[in-house]
Design an enzyme around this catalytic site. Structure first.
Site, PDB file in Angstrom:
ATOM      1  N   GLY A  57       3.864  11.169  -8.459  1.00 25.15           N
ATOM      2  CA  GLY A  57       4.711  10.092  -8.967  1.00 25.15           C
ATOM      3  C   GLY A  57       5.439   9.330  -7.872  1.00 25.15           C
ATOM      4  O   GLY A  57       5.403   9.694  -6.692  1.00 25.15           O
TER       5      GLY A  57
ATOM      6  N   THR B  31      -9.193 -15.730   2.723  1.00 20.75           N
ATOM      7  CA  THR B  31      -7.759 -16.017   2.935  1.00 20.75           C
ATOM      8  C   THR B  31      -7.053 -14.694   3.274  1.00 20.75           C
ATOM      9  O   THR B  31      -6.456 -14.060   2.403  1.00 20.75           O
ATOM     10  CB  THR B  31      -7.120 -16.646   1.667  1.00 20.75           C
ATOM     11  OG1 THR B  31      -7.459 -15.826   0.520  1.00 20.75           O
ATOM     12  CG2 THR B  31      -7.596 -18.059   1.413  1.00 20.75           C
TER      13      THR B  31
ATOM     14  N   SER C 295       7.994  10.603  -1.801  1.00 18.75           N
ATOM     15  CA  SER C 295       7.481  11.789  -1.085  1.00 18.75           C
ATOM     16  C   SER C 295       6.677  11.397   0.149  1.00 18.75           C
ATOM     17  O   SER C 295       6.701  12.103   1.161  1.00 18.75           O
ATOM     18  CB  SER C 295       6.632  12.665  -2.016  1.00 18.75           C
ATOM     19  OG  SER C 295       5.557  11.927  -2.557  1.00 18.75           O
TER      20      SER C 295
ATOM     21  N   VAL D 244       0.798  10.333  -5.723  1.00 18.71           N
ATOM     22  CA  VAL D 244       0.990  11.739  -5.364  1.00 18.71           C
ATOM     23  C   VAL D 244       2.302  12.222  -5.980  1.00 18.71           C
ATOM     24  O   VAL D 244       3.382  11.890  -5.496  1.00 18.71           O
ATOM     25  CB  VAL D 244       1.006  11.912  -3.825  1.00 18.71           C
ATOM     26  CG1 VAL D 244       1.121  13.382  -3.462  1.00 18.71           C
ATOM     27  CG2 VAL D 244      -0.244  11.289  -3.220  1.00 18.71           C
TER      28      VAL D 244
ATOM     29  N   ARG E 264       0.823  -1.219   0.000  1.00 25.53           N
ATOM     30  CA  ARG E 264       0.000   0.000   0.000  1.00 25.53           C
ATOM     31  C   ARG E 264       0.860   1.274   0.000  1.00 25.53           C
ATOM     32  O   ARG E 264       0.497   2.277  -0.608  1.00 25.53           O
ATOM     33  CB  ARG E 264      -0.933  -0.025   1.216  1.00 25.53           C
ATOM     34  CG  ARG E 264      -1.929   1.110   1.247  1.00 25.53           C
ATOM     35  CD  ARG E 264      -3.004   0.867   2.295  1.00 25.53           C
ATOM     36  NE  ARG E 264      -3.989   1.917   2.315  1.00 25.53           N
ATOM     37  CZ  ARG E 264      -4.285   2.681   3.375  1.00 25.53           C
ATOM     38  NH1 ARG E 264      -3.637   2.474   4.527  1.00 25.53           N
ATOM     39  NH2 ARG E 264      -5.210   3.604   3.302  1.00 25.53           N
TER      40      ARG E 264
ATOM     41  N   ASP F 125      -9.914  -9.551   2.955  1.00 21.70           N
ATOM     42  CA  ASP F 125     -10.392 -10.776   2.313  1.00 21.70           C
ATOM     43  C   ASP F 125     -10.749 -11.778   3.404  1.00 21.70           C
ATOM     44  O   ASP F 125      -9.867 -12.380   4.000  1.00 21.70           O
ATOM     45  CB  ASP F 125      -9.302 -11.330   1.396  1.00 21.70           C
ATOM     46  CG  ASP F 125      -9.686 -12.678   0.785  1.00 21.70           C
ATOM     47  OD1 ASP F 125     -10.780 -13.204   1.083  1.00 21.70           O
ATOM     48  OD2 ASP F 125      -8.874 -13.198  -0.003  1.00 21.70           O
TER      49      ASP F 125
ATOM     50  N   HIS G 241       0.409   4.577  -2.389  1.00 22.91           N
ATOM     51  CA  HIS G 241       0.175   5.934  -1.887  1.00 22.91           C
ATOM     52  C   HIS G 241       1.323   6.880  -2.241  1.00 22.91           C
ATOM     53  O   HIS G 241       1.134   8.090  -2.299  1.00 22.91           O
ATOM     54  CB  HIS G 241      -0.077   5.913  -0.381  1.00 22.91           C
ATOM     55  CG  HIS G 241      -1.464   5.461  -0.037  1.00 22.91           C
ATOM     56  ND1 HIS G 241      -2.124   5.860   1.105  1.00 22.91           N
ATOM     57  CD2 HIS G 241      -2.325   4.659  -0.700  1.00 22.91           C
ATOM     58  CE1 HIS G 241      -3.333   5.315   1.136  1.00 22.91           C
ATOM     59  NE2 HIS G 241      -3.476   4.566   0.056  1.00 22.91           N
ATOM     60  N   ASP G 242       2.522   6.333  -2.459  1.00 20.20           N
ATOM     61  CA  ASP G 242       3.629   7.161  -2.930  1.00 20.20           C
ATOM     62  C   ASP G 242       3.401   7.553  -4.394  1.00 20.20           C
ATOM     63  O   ASP G 242       3.459   8.731  -4.754  1.00 20.20           O
ATOM     64  CB  ASP G 242       4.950   6.384  -2.776  1.00 20.20           C
ATOM     65  CG  ASP G 242       6.156   7.228  -3.191  1.00 20.20           C
ATOM     66  OD1 ASP G 242       6.122   8.459  -2.964  1.00 20.20           O
ATOM     67  OD2 ASP G 242       7.127   6.660  -3.736  1.00 20.20           O
TER      68      ASP G 242
HETATM   69  C1  HEM Z   1      -9.031   1.675  -5.940  1.00 22.72           C
HETATM   70  C2  HEM Z   1      -8.987   2.526  -4.963  1.00 22.72           C
HETATM   71  C3  HEM Z   1      -8.544   2.180  -3.562  1.00 22.72           C
HETATM   72  C4  HEM Z   1      -9.142   2.581  -2.424  1.00 22.72           C
HETATM   73  C5  HEM Z   1     -10.383   3.467  -2.318  1.00 22.72           C
HETATM   74  C6  HEM Z   1      -8.428   1.994  -1.322  1.00 22.72           C
HETATM   75  C7  HEM Z   1      -8.720   2.218   0.011  1.00 22.72           C
HETATM   76  C8  HEM Z   1      -8.151   1.525   1.068  1.00 22.72           C
HETATM   77  C9  HEM Z   1      -8.510   1.691   2.450  1.00 22.72           C
HETATM   78  C10 HEM Z   1      -9.546   2.670   2.968  1.00 22.72           C
HETATM   79  C11 HEM Z   1      -7.784   0.805   3.170  1.00 22.72           C
HETATM   80  C12 HEM Z   1      -7.872   0.549   4.679  1.00 22.72           C
HETATM   81  C13 HEM Z   1      -7.082   1.591   5.430  1.00 22.72           C
HETATM   82  C14 HEM Z   1      -7.340   1.566   6.915  1.00 22.72           C
HETATM   83  O1  HEM Z   1      -8.371   1.080   7.349  1.00 22.72           O
HETATM   84  O2  HEM Z   1      -6.467   2.054   7.682  1.00 22.72           O
HETATM   85  C15 HEM Z   1      -6.958   0.076   2.246  1.00 22.72           C
HETATM   86  C16 HEM Z   1      -6.093  -0.923   2.597  1.00 22.72           C
HETATM   87  C17 HEM Z   1      -5.239  -1.519   1.708  1.00 22.72           C
HETATM   88  N1  HEM Z   1      -5.053  -1.182   0.378  1.00 22.72           N
HETATM   89 FE1  HEM Z   1      -6.255  -0.018  -0.725  1.00 22.72          FE
HETATM   90  N2  HEM Z   1      -7.408   1.248  -1.813  1.00 22.72           N
HETATM   91  C18 HEM Z   1      -7.426   1.336  -3.180  1.00 22.72           C
HETATM   92  C19 HEM Z   1      -6.507   0.780  -4.043  1.00 22.72           C
HETATM   93  C20 HEM Z   1      -5.417   0.061  -3.657  1.00 22.72           C
HETATM   94  C21 HEM Z   1      -4.305  -0.280  -4.502  1.00 22.72           C
HETATM   95  C22 HEM Z   1      -4.147   0.157  -5.953  1.00 22.72           C
HETATM   96  C23 HEM Z   1      -3.450  -1.017  -3.745  1.00 22.72           C
HETATM   97  C24 HEM Z   1      -2.116  -1.618  -4.130  1.00 22.72           C
HETATM   98  C25 HEM Z   1      -1.793  -1.965  -5.353  1.00 22.72           C
HETATM   99  C26 HEM Z   1      -4.033  -1.152  -2.436  1.00 22.72           C
HETATM  100  C27 HEM Z   1      -3.522  -1.882  -1.403  1.00 22.72           C
HETATM  101  C28 HEM Z   1      -4.069  -1.967  -0.135  1.00 22.72           C
HETATM  102  C29 HEM Z   1      -3.624  -2.903   0.873  1.00 22.72           C
HETATM  103  C30 HEM Z   1      -2.609  -4.006   0.658  1.00 22.72           C
HETATM  104  C31 HEM Z   1      -4.343  -2.609   2.049  1.00 22.72           C
HETATM  105  C32 HEM Z   1      -4.175  -3.251   3.425  1.00 22.72           C
HETATM  106  C33 HEM Z   1      -3.069  -2.503   4.145  1.00 22.72           C
HETATM  107  C34 HEM Z   1      -2.740  -2.979   5.549  1.00 22.72           C
HETATM  108  O3  HEM Z   1      -3.215  -3.998   6.012  1.00 22.72           O
HETATM  109  O4  HEM Z   1      -1.950  -2.263   6.201  1.00 22.72           O
HETATM  110  N3  HEM Z   1      -5.213  -0.452  -2.395  1.00 22.72           N
HETATM  111  N4  HEM Z   1      -7.191   0.541   0.970  1.00 22.72           N
END
Ligand code: HEM
Length: 324
Positions: free
Chosen positions: A68, A243, A72, A66, A58, A240, A62-63
């Site tokens: 590129g 799993t 940052s 913003v 993640r 998920d 997020h890097d």
């Molecule tokens: C499509 C739009 C996306 C939205 C709206 C979104 C939003 C979020 C949010 C709200 C969380 C939970 C954060 C929290 O509760 O603290 C999350 C977790 C996560 N996101 Fe996304 N996300 C998106 C796309 C992506 C992409 C593109 C990736 C990576 C390629 C990604 C990887 C992850 C991962 C792996 C987690 C779990 C992180 C952890 O357990 O620390 N997400 N996301």
């Protein structure tokens, strides 16, 4: 091409150094073991934190969204920096920064002053996916680190879990990623955790008649028990439920079963007439198609306007601009 056209093309390249290419062998002579150093540190961290691979993946996302993939996100607040860590999508949410620091110091001992923090995030993302059972890909390298952060940019460019499909596609297209990249990269929600506050509005008074109708009823009961109406917003749910720590294609079956955790997840399958539906169906039935697309889309995301050449710097501490 005429001489004039050649000159014009050369000028264009000079004026747009950010278009310079990343390459697979960028550190081949200067830090040949960089990938194995990154993998070793993450493997170590995994022993005590089964979520760390998700968190690191993640961070790269997020890097990159913003300004590129330029590291940052990693800069802390200082006199001159308003950290992206304080932006709404990141605050009390992004994690793994201490592991990035450990990776950086391990690399600095072997190859001082050579590997950027932005590249550490890119390699860390790939190693994390592999260590969790997902696909491998060749990480392109040569990014350099920013001298600035953009907290306002983080607030506007990173998608929200409450965004409808049209907002998701426009935030992806703003960084050059298409609808297939959106559906594919959302598959990263096959592992990791999310806090109740990121999805609980769907569980209560979402419509005048109750919860979001696109949530499966037994999944709704489970989520309501985990996240009661006036309970803590920081309780964690598995992204998920089938799993939780494995990188696989179950995310897409979850969407087909109305078990997408975020509104932004379920939208990909439940928006009437959307082109994203057929992509969800194809990945749900074919893990290797998902894996192949994921590898390609990660390369696409990793290519978002890197700093290269003499732009930016190689930070010696990922949290600070050099000399500050
Ligand atoms: C499509 C739009 C996306 C939205 C709206 C979104 C939003 C979020 C949010 C709200 C969380 C939970 C954060 C929290 O509760 O603290 C999350 C977790 C996560 N996101 Fe996304 N996300 C998106 C796309 C992506 C992409 C593109 C990736 C990576 C390629 C990604 C990887 C992850 C991962 C792996 C987690 C779990 C992180 C952890 O357990 O620390 N997400 N996301």
């Amino acid at each position: 091409m005429t001489a004039m056209a050649v000159f014009a093309a050369a000028l264009l390249l000079l004026l747009h150094p950010s278009n310079a290419q990343l390459s697979a062998n960028f550190y081949a002579t200067t830090c040949p073991n960089v990938s194995s150093i990154v993998q070793t540190v993450i493997q170590q961290a995994l022993q005590s934190d089964p979520r760390i691979t998700a968190s690191l993946l993640r961070l790269h996302f997020h890097d990159c969204f913003v300004d590129g993939c330029d590291g940052s996100l990693l800069l802390d607040n200082s006199a001159n920096i308003t950290s992206e860590k304080g932006a709404a999508p990141n605050v009390n949410s992004t994690r793994g920064f201490d592991v990035v620091d450990s990776i950086k110091s391990a690399i600095e001992s072997s190859c001082p002053g050579t590997v950027s923090c932005a590249d550490i995030l890119a390699i860390g993302a790939q190693a994390s996916v592999v260590l969790s059972g997902g696909p491998s890909w060749t990480v392109l390298l040569g990014r350099r680190d920013s001298l600035t952060a953009n907290q306002a940019g983080a607030n506007t460019s990173i998608p929200s879990p409450f965004d409808p499909l049209a907002n998701l596609t426009s935030k992806f297209s703003a960084v050059g990623l298409d609808t297939t990249d959106l559906v594919t990269l959302s598959g990263a929600h096959t592992f990791g955790r999310a806090q109740c506050r990121t999805f609980s509005p769907r569980l209560y008074n979402f419509t005048s008649s109750g919860p979001d109708p696109t949530i499966n009823s037994s999944y709704l009961t489970t989520l309501q028990q985990l996240c009661p109406q006036n309970g803590s917003g920081t309780v964690l749910a598995n992204l998920d439920p089938s799993t939780p720590n494995t990188f696989d294609n179950n995310y897409y079956a979850n969407l087909q079963n109305n078990q997408g955790l975020f509104l932004s997840d379920q939208e990909l399958f439940s928006t009437t007439g959307a082109t994203t539906i057929s992509i969800v169906n194809s990945f749900s039935g074919n893990q290797s198609a998902f894996f192949q697309n994921f590898a390609q889309s990660m390369i696409n995301m990793g290519n978002i306007s890197p700093l290269t050449g003499t732009n930016g710097e190689i930070r010696s501490n990922c949290r600070k601009v050099n000399g500050s």
